[in-house]
Write an enzyme that holds these catalytic residues in place. Structure first.
Site, PDB file in Angstrom:
ATOM      1  N   HIS A  80       1.648   4.400  -2.759  1.00 59.11           N
ATOM      2  CA  HIS A  80       2.463   6.542  -2.433  1.00 59.11           C
ATOM      3  C   HIS A  80       3.314   6.576  -3.063  1.00 59.11           C
ATOM      4  O   HIS A  80       3.775   7.686  -3.970  1.00 59.11           O
ATOM      5  CB  HIS A  80       1.840   6.485  -1.006  1.00 59.11           C
ATOM      6  CG  HIS A  80       0.261   6.380  -0.687  1.00 59.11           C
ATOM      7  ND1 HIS A  80      -0.744   6.789  -1.380  1.00 59.11           N
ATOM      8  CD2 HIS A  80       0.468   5.714   0.413  1.00 59.11           C
ATOM      9  CE1 HIS A  80      -1.396   6.982  -0.533  1.00 59.11           C
ATOM     10  NE2 HIS A  80      -1.122   6.096   0.123  1.00 59.11           N
ATOM     11  N   HIS A  88       4.043   7.045  -6.534  1.00 60.64           N
ATOM     12  CA  HIS A  88       2.555   7.775  -7.107  1.00 60.64           C
ATOM     13  C   HIS A  88       4.001   9.485  -7.657  1.00 60.64           C
ATOM     14  O   HIS A  88       3.558   9.971  -8.325  1.00 60.64           O
ATOM     15  CB  HIS A  88       1.766   8.135  -6.532  1.00 60.64           C
ATOM     16  CG  HIS A  88       0.745   9.045  -7.000  1.00 60.64           C
ATOM     17  ND1 HIS A  88      -0.788   9.556  -6.430  1.00 60.64           N
ATOM     18  CD2 HIS A  88       0.411  10.062  -8.258  1.00 60.64           C
ATOM     19  CE1 HIS A  88      -1.496  10.267  -6.910  1.00 60.64           C
ATOM     20  NE2 HIS A  88      -0.748  10.443  -8.413  1.00 60.64           N
ATOM     21  N   HIS A  91       0.699  -0.722   0.085  1.00 56.65           N
ATOM     22  CA  HIS A  91      -0.093   0.083   0.011  1.00 56.65           C
ATOM     23  C   HIS A  91       0.716   1.319  -0.511  1.00 56.65           C
ATOM     24  O   HIS A  91       1.098   2.497  -0.941  1.00 56.65           O
ATOM     25  CB  HIS A  91      -0.461   0.042   0.972  1.00 56.65           C
ATOM     26  CG  HIS A  91      -1.325   1.464   0.916  1.00 56.65           C
ATOM     27  ND1 HIS A  91      -3.202   1.071   1.221  1.00 56.65           N
ATOM     28  CD2 HIS A  91      -1.379   2.461   2.209  1.00 56.65           C
ATOM     29  CE1 HIS A  91      -3.991   2.550   1.277  1.00 56.65           C
ATOM     30  NE2 HIS A  91      -2.989   3.419   1.932  1.00 56.65           N
ATOM     31  N   GLU A  92       1.755   1.335   0.783  1.00 63.38           N
ATOM     32  CA  GLU A  92       2.320   2.535   0.837  1.00 63.38           C
ATOM     33  C   GLU A  92       3.451   2.733  -0.584  1.00 63.38           C
ATOM     34  O   GLU A  92       4.042   3.804  -0.207  1.00 63.38           O
ATOM     35  CB  GLU A  92       3.433   2.702   2.690  1.00 63.38           C
ATOM     36  CG  GLU A  92       2.408   2.423   3.783  1.00 63.38           C
ATOM     37  CD  GLU A  92       1.475   3.616   3.478  1.00 63.38           C
ATOM     38  OE1 GLU A  92       1.067   4.381   3.289  1.00 63.38           O
ATOM     39  OE2 GLU A  92       0.579   3.953   4.833  1.00 63.38           O
TER      40      GLU A  92
END
Length: 526
Positions: free
Chosen positions: A313, A316, A309-310
């Site tokens: 980020h 991105h 999940h992290e």
């Protein structure tokens, strides 16, 4: 002085945006950034007279202080006389003289009594924290009304994919009728030996290499460059474009370190005046256990999913190539910012991906298919309960930031909303909202997780479910969604990726269909 209340600066920008010839000469990203700045001026009360502008500034300052105080309070442990608890469970909590400190919910503990004690003690109401929350909500409402909005929620949702607080009613009504859950336990400890940190990082490296042509390389740090000796620096390198940026991995537990998983920007990417691109620098912070003499750092399935999940980020941030720092990477509307990270959870739960890296740290044995089946099944049946919980959080957040004064206390609203929206009854003498740290960073925007999950679900099913390593889809994902940061309207990015404009019903269907997904196909197709 706050720049977003500087009248001269605002007037200069307004003159620029009123000049049609100048506006037509701007590239789309520059025009969007100018419009975002003007929007920021307007929601900060630039149109008010001097006295009211000063009031808006003072409210903003007070809200910032209250946010910091409330956030600190969400993590503080509660104490209880150790003699109140049965002797055989006391060792689960930190002793301090005659008291025991309860610093969390102990949700992973297999002992029902420990979980019950932790829940009732950790969530016991704190009068000071309650007062902070009430003042924070009232101050946010005052600021919103001062600058011309009915509620803080209306102010917060301007410029997002949702746009209007009313969307919560659509999801609440449809999702509430789509929930069911059965108990299906797994022992996370059985999975940890297959998810060493090294293996998980290799899995991410392999996935990014196949999907995006990107590799992660460990780099030596200079003296004084990192804040703790166990922080690692990764260079993110593209196979043809070269270095894209750096990720500092602050993965391990240590005293006084906040116990939360997060991603934050140290330096945003931007186009410099000389034409070179300023490379982004970010930090990924987790709370993983240290390795021991006999074993490397081992992750539970939940920890592995959080790592993915992290890292979503981080990618991105790494792949954003915007002209301005203001809209780089994750600096985009909140309900779009979680899309890349939640999409990575789908990869983390796909057997074809997991099978590439999950190996027993001692024997090298791959994770057996029957264990993957059981893990996926547990996620499927828990997904309904989790979805219901997310709807509950989102609706509660909207009510707290809706019409003021609130008709009841925050605890009474919590109890009422929980009984209407969530399947589990409220526990007397608890005040969970006082531990709800997302009320700070996601005030009136907690629904963003649901919106982002819906988008991520649509992207996964349409673009990656058939082949999670599809390079063409990976390139489309980078081009249409990751590259723009907040420099493009989020719904336009979604349309570019899906090649259609999703309706509200599409969003709801995406969420509900996840609950019925047949995880067995991942095993039989692999």
């Amino acid at each position: 002085m706050l720049l977003n209340t500087d009248v001269e600066l605002c007037q200069s920008l307004r003159r620029l945006l009123a000049d049609e010839i100048v506006v037509r000469s701007l590239d789309p990203e520059t025009r969007r950034v100018a419009e975002l700045f003007m929007f920021d001026f307007e929601i900060s009360g630039i149109h008010l007279d001097e006295e009211k502008r000063k009031k808006a500034v003072n409210l903003n300052v007070r809200i910032l202080d209250l946010c910091n105080e409330f956030l600190t309070g969400t993590h503080l442990p509660n104490k209880i006389d150790k003699h109140v608890l049965p002797e055989h469970i006391r060792y689960n909590f930190t002793a301090e003289g005659n008291y025991l400190q309860v610093a969390g919910l102990h949700a992973d503990c297999p002992d029902d009594l420990v979980r019950e004690a932790a829940y009732k003690i950790f969530l016991y109401p704190n009068a000071e924290q309650l007062s902070r929350l009430e003042e924070l909500l009232a101050s946010r409402n005052s600021l919103a009304q001062l600058v011309g909005y009915d509620t803080f929620s209306h102010r917060a949702l301007q410029g997002t994919m949702a746009r209007n607080p009313g969307i919560r009613h659509v999801w609440k009504d449809i999702l509430r009728n789509s929930m069911h859950c059965v108990k299906y336990n797994i022992d996370p400890g059985l999975y940890c030996p297959f998810f060493s940190l090294g293996a998980c990082m290799e899995g991410l490296n392999s996935l990014f290499s196949q999907l995006l042509g990107i590799s992660l390389y460990a780099e030596q740090t200079q003296r004084g460059e990192v804040w703790s000796e166990d922080v690692r620096k990764l260079a993110v390198v593209h196979e043809t474009e070269g270095l894209l940026g750096y990720i500092y991995c602050d993965f391990f537990q240590r005293p006084d370190k906040p116990h939360q998983d997060c991603h934050f920007t140290v330096r945003g990417g931007r186009l410099r005046e000389n034409g070179e691109y300023q490379l982004p620098v970010v930090v990924l912070m987790l709370s993983l256990p240290h390795s021991t003499r006999g074993a490397p750092t081992l992750l539970s399935p939940g920890m592995m999913e959080n790592l993915f999940h992290e890292m979503g980020h981080a990618m991105h941030s790494m792949l954003g190539r915007t002209r301005y720092q203001h809209v780089t990477g994750t600096r985009c509307p909140t309900d779009f910012a979680e899309v890349p990270s939640i999409l990575m959870e789908y990869f983390a739960n796909d057997y074809r991906v997991v099978n590439q890296f999950a190996r027993h740290y001692k024997t090298g044995q791959p994770l057996p298919k029957n264990m993957v089946s059981r893990l996926c099944e547990s996620k499927k049946v828990c997904a309904a309960a989790d979805m219901q919980l997310q709807v509950f959080y989102a609706v509660l957040d909207q009510i707290y930031h809706g019409k003021h004064p609130l008709r009841k206390s925050t605890t009474e609203i919590l109890k009422e909303t929980q009984e209407k929206v969530y399947g589990l009854p409220y526990v007397p003498n608890t005040a969970w909202q006082l531990r709800f740290s997302h009320l700070v960073g996601y005030g009136a925007k907690y629904y963003s997780y649901l919106m982002s999950r819906a988008v991520a679900s649509m992207v996964w099913k349409q673009c990656f479910a058939q082949d999670p390593f599809d390079r063409a889809m990976g390139e489309r994902y980078r081009r249409e969604m990751l590259a723009h940061g907040g420099g493009k309207e989020p719904m336009l990015m979604v349309q570019g990726m899906l090649q259609k404009s999703p309706s509200v019903e599409d969003f709801v269907d995406a969420l509900v269909s996840d609950l019925d997904q047949d995880f067995e196909t991942f095993i039989t197709d692999s």
